[in-house]
Design an enzyme around this catalytic site. Structure first.
Site, mmCIF file in Angstrom:
data_model
loop_
_atom_site.group_PDB
_atom_site.id
_atom_site.type_symbol
_atom_site.label_atom_id
_atom_site.label_comp_id
_atom_site.label_asym_id
_atom_site.label_seq_id
_atom_site.Cartn_x
_atom_site.Cartn_y
_atom_site.Cartn_z
ATOM 1 N N HIS A 34 -31.429 60.938 8.074
ATOM 2 C CA HIS A 34 -32.694 60.194 8.073
ATOM 3 C C HIS A 34 -32.739 59.092 9.124
ATOM 4 O O HIS A 34 -33.515 58.152 9.005
ATOM 5 C CB HIS A 34 -32.955 59.620 6.663
ATOM 6 N N GLY B 41 -23.624 59.822 -4.951
ATOM 7 C CA GLY B 41 -24.633 58.754 -5.001
ATOM 8 C C GLY B 41 -25.998 59.126 -4.475
ATOM 9 O O GLY B 41 -26.640 58.313 -3.807
HETATM 10 C C1 BJW Z 1 -24.628 55.478 -7.787
HETATM 11 C C2 BJW Z 1 -24.280 54.156 -7.744
HETATM 12 C C3 BJW Z 1 -22.926 53.904 -7.574
HETATM 13 C C4 BJW Z 1 -26.365 54.169 -7.986
HETATM 14 N N1 BJW Z 1 -22.075 54.924 -7.456
HETATM 15 N N2 BJW Z 1 -23.848 56.516 -7.700
HETATM 16 C C5 BJW Z 1 -39.691 70.837 -0.799
HETATM 17 C C6 BJW Z 1 -40.171 70.620 -2.080
HETATM 18 C C7 BJW Z 1 -40.895 69.488 -2.398
HETATM 19 C C8 BJW Z 1 -41.181 68.530 -1.449
HETATM 20 C C9 BJW Z 1 -40.704 68.727 -0.183
HETATM 21 C C10 BJW Z 1 -39.983 69.867 0.139
HETATM 22 N N3 BJW Z 1 -39.634 69.781 1.454
HETATM 23 C C11 BJW Z 1 -40.137 68.618 1.956
HETATM 24 C C12 BJW Z 1 -40.796 67.959 0.980
HETATM 25 C C13 BJW Z 1 -41.482 66.644 1.139
HETATM 26 C C14 BJW Z 1 -40.537 65.456 1.123
HETATM 27 C C15 BJW Z 1 -39.792 65.411 -0.209
HETATM 28 O O1 BJW Z 1 -38.642 65.747 -0.329
HETATM 29 N N4 BJW Z 1 -40.439 64.894 -1.254
HETATM 30 C C16 BJW Z 1 -39.772 64.765 -2.551
HETATM 31 C C17 BJW Z 1 -39.946 63.338 -3.075
HETATM 32 C C18 BJW Z 1 -40.288 65.802 -3.495
HETATM 33 N N5 BJW Z 1 -39.585 65.532 2.232
HETATM 34 C C19 BJW Z 1 -39.912 65.147 3.445
HETATM 35 O O2 BJW Z 1 -41.030 64.747 3.706
HETATM 36 C C20 BJW Z 1 -38.827 65.263 4.508
HETATM 37 N N6 BJW Z 1 -39.387 65.929 5.626
HETATM 38 C C21 BJW Z 1 -39.451 67.261 5.718
HETATM 39 O O3 BJW Z 1 -38.918 67.979 4.912
HETATM 40 O O4 BJW Z 1 -40.165 67.710 6.817
HETATM 41 C C22 BJW Z 1 -40.751 68.998 6.771
HETATM 42 C C23 BJW Z 1 -41.942 68.905 5.838
HETATM 43 C C24 BJW Z 1 -42.862 67.898 6.009
HETATM 44 C C25 BJW Z 1 -43.946 67.806 5.140
HETATM 45 C C26 BJW Z 1 -44.080 68.718 4.095
HETATM 46 C C27 BJW Z 1 -43.117 69.729 3.934
HETATM 47 C C28 BJW Z 1 -42.051 69.820 4.825
HETATM 48 C C29 BJW Z 1 -38.426 63.881 4.999
HETATM 49 C C30 BJW Z 1 -37.748 63.076 3.955
HETATM 50 C C31 BJW Z 1 -37.416 61.699 4.513
HETATM 51 C C32 BJW Z 1 -36.925 60.766 3.413
HETATM 52 N N7 BJW Z 1 -36.919 59.469 3.912
HETATM 53 C C33 BJW Z 1 -36.380 58.387 3.069
HETATM 54 C C34 BJW Z 1 -36.667 57.080 3.800
HETATM 55 C C35 BJW Z 1 -35.744 56.936 5.000
HETATM 56 C C36 BJW Z 1 -35.897 55.646 5.675
HETATM 57 C C37 BJW Z 1 -35.666 54.477 4.744
HETATM 58 O O5 BJW Z 1 -34.572 54.299 4.203
HETATM 59 O O6 BJW Z 1 -36.602 53.714 4.590
HETATM 60 O O7 BJW Z 1 -34.986 58.566 2.864
HETATM 61 S S1 BJW Z 1 -37.024 58.396 1.407
HETATM 62 C C38 BJW Z 1 -35.542 57.859 0.638
HETATM 63 O O8 BJW Z 1 -35.037 58.889 -0.271
HETATM 64 C C39 BJW Z 1 -34.514 57.740 1.759
HETATM 65 C C40 BJW Z 1 -33.293 58.318 1.121
HETATM 66 O O9 BJW Z 1 -32.388 58.727 2.128
HETATM 67 C C41 BJW Z 1 -33.839 59.450 0.299
HETATM 68 C C42 BJW Z 1 -32.925 59.943 -0.782
HETATM 69 O O10 BJW Z 1 -32.684 58.961 -1.748
HETATM 70 P P1 BJW Z 1 -31.238 58.823 -2.395
HETATM 71 O O11 BJW Z 1 -30.259 58.470 -1.357
HETATM 72 O O12 BJW Z 1 -30.946 59.998 -3.207
HETATM 73 O O13 BJW Z 1 -31.424 57.504 -3.296
HETATM 74 P P2 BJW Z 1 -31.956 57.380 -4.802
HETATM 75 O O14 BJW Z 1 -32.301 55.957 -5.022
HETATM 76 O O15 BJW Z 1 -33.000 58.372 -5.103
HETATM 77 O O16 BJW Z 1 -30.701 57.767 -5.674
HETATM 78 C C43 BJW Z 1 -29.545 56.948 -5.733
HETATM 79 C C44 BJW Z 1 -28.539 57.636 -6.635
HETATM 80 O O17 BJW Z 1 -27.334 56.897 -6.622
HETATM 81 C C45 BJW Z 1 -28.972 57.735 -8.109
HETATM 82 O O18 BJW Z 1 -28.753 59.068 -8.550
HETATM 83 C C46 BJW Z 1 -28.056 56.746 -8.842
HETATM 84 O O19 BJW Z 1 -27.703 57.191 -10.154
HETATM 85 C C47 BJW Z 1 -26.844 56.760 -7.950
HETATM 86 N N8 BJW Z 1 -26.069 55.523 -7.950
HETATM 87 N N9 BJW Z 1 -25.453 53.413 -7.903
HETATM 88 C C48 BJW Z 1 -22.547 56.211 -7.552
HETATM 89 N N10 BJW Z 1 -22.477 52.650 -7.547
#
Ligand code: BJW
Length: 296
Positions: free
Chosen positions: A122, A218
């Site tokens: 990302h 995570g």
């Molecule tokens: C611990 C802990 C400790 C806590 N020890 N654990 C297919 C199906 C449905 C939707 C889509 C699809 N394909 C694409 C989409 C659309 C969309 C998407 O996925 N939407 C979903 C919400 C459904 N995806 C996109 O738009 C992506 N683009 C793409 O696919 O392009 C082609 C396309 C475009 C349009 C339509 C279709 C296709 C791009 C995604 C970009 C995500 N960007 C972000 C922001 C980045 C910049 C920023 O930081 O500001 O990335 S969003 C945000 O979420 C960030 C993260 O990297 C990402 C993931 O989050 P993460 O890391 O999992 O964090 P959390 O908070 O969710 O989880 C933390 C975890 O840690 C928890 O489980 C806790 O329990 C745990 N934890 N403390 C161990 N100490």
């Protein structure tokens, strides 16, 4: 911890290990996760601001959000979880094996801990790019890692998370621009509804196809395409192992799922407790030596 011996057998027989990380690995460094408590900035969820539409509508607001996060991350240090992964990579490399880290995080704390060749799905908080243009800001030779604080004078004292503040409505002309002043700059991160860099994504799939063990740490595994990585590896019949504070939607496809903080689970699970102690001491020495003298 139940399952450690089983995991260590998997690790010992693997030749190529891939680690997929998310916000949870940096939580113990003090960086809020997206979907847990503390994920709000002012009254906004990240999903409302991390989009090209939000930037088009209000570049000041989105820049303030990212500038605030730059300020937070700049003060954070890698934690034991980051160091454990760096130690494992070093150890496996010496054994002639391969380990790669694919991260969704934009904080570069894996690299700070010593991990090499990290795949940043990302993007990075420390890179900038011109709006609607490919590529990053460069210094004429290489991509420019911009850690200046504030990144533009307009942000000084403006990006606080106070929920009463809505937007500072900074004029677009004052926001960061290319050196010739012609193009508005933005953080080089991947927002919702934007495609990932095709070279980065292809590289990630190559690693996932080649690996014989995937460790997922995570991440809530809800954001695509990263959310499809564990199923892809599991469907190929290869072991997937999860470390997370809580169970996730993917826990059921994992050969093993460890619940707990990454910083507590990883050193034991990966068998690198001693190496981690060394890396933490090295880090403390480095930061002590490089800290500027106190002014008083
Ligand atoms: C611990 C802990 C400790 C806590 N020890 N654990 C297919 C199906 C449905 C939707 C889509 C699809 N394909 C694409 C989409 C659309 C969309 C998407 O996925 N939407 C979903 C919400 C459904 N995806 C996109 O738009 C992506 N683009 C793409 O696919 O392009 C082609 C396309 C475009 C349009 C339509 C279709 C296709 C791009 C995604 C970009 C995500 N960007 C972000 C922001 C980045 C910049 C920023 O930081 O500001 O990335 S969003 C945000 O979420 C960030 C993260 O990297 C990402 C993931 O989050 P993460 O890391 O999992 O964090 P959390 O908070 O969710 O989880 C933390 C975890 O840690 C928890 O489980 C806790 O329990 C745990 N934890 N403390 C161990 N100490």
């Amino acid at each position: 911890m139940k399952g450690v011996a089983t995991f260590q057998k998997l690790l010992a027989s693997a030749r190529h290990i891939v680690i997929l990380t998310g916000a949870g690995i940096s939580a113990e460094s003090g960086i809020p996760t997206f979907r847990g408590g503390g994920g709000l900035w002012r009254t906004y969820e990240a999903q409302e601001l991390a989009t090209p539409d939000a930037f088009r509508k209000n570049p000041s607001l989105v820049w303030e959000f990212y500038h605030y996060r730059r300020e937070v991350v700049a003060k954070c240090q890698p934690n034991v979880g980051h160091f454990a992964l760096a130690a494992l990579q070093r150890k496996l490399t010496l054994q002639g094996k391969r380990m790669d880290v694919i991260t969704q995080n934009i904080d570069r704390l894996h690299q700070a801990a010593g991990s090499t060749d990290v795949v940043e799905l990302h993007g990075s908080l420390w890179l900038l790019k011109a709006v609607d243009e490919p590529g990053f800001v460069e210094d004429g030779v290489k991509v420019w890692e911009d850690r200046s604080m504030p990144v533009a004078p307009c942000f000084a004292g403006k990006c606080q998370p106070d929920p009463v503040v809505r937007s500072s409505d900074i004029p677009t002309s004052a926001l960061p621009h290319t050196r010739n002043g012609q193009k508005l700059l933005r953080p080089a991160v991947v927002w919702f509804n934007e495609g990932l860099d095709p070279r980065v994504l292809t590289g990630a799939y190559e690693l996932l196809n080649a690996c014989d063990l995937l460790l997922v740490v995570g991440t809530s595994s809800v954001v695509y395409p990263a959310a499809s990585f564990a199923p892809l590896v599991a469907e190929a019949g290869k072991p997937v192992v999860e470390v997370n504070l809580d169970p996730t939607d993917h826990s059921n496809i994992c050969r093993l799922a460890f619940q707990g903080k990454a910083g507590e689970v990883l050193p034991v699970l990966l068998g690198v407790e001693e190496e981690v102690t060394g890396l933490v001491q090295d880090w403390a020495g480095k930061t002590t030596n490089t800290r500027p003298p106190r002014k008083n």
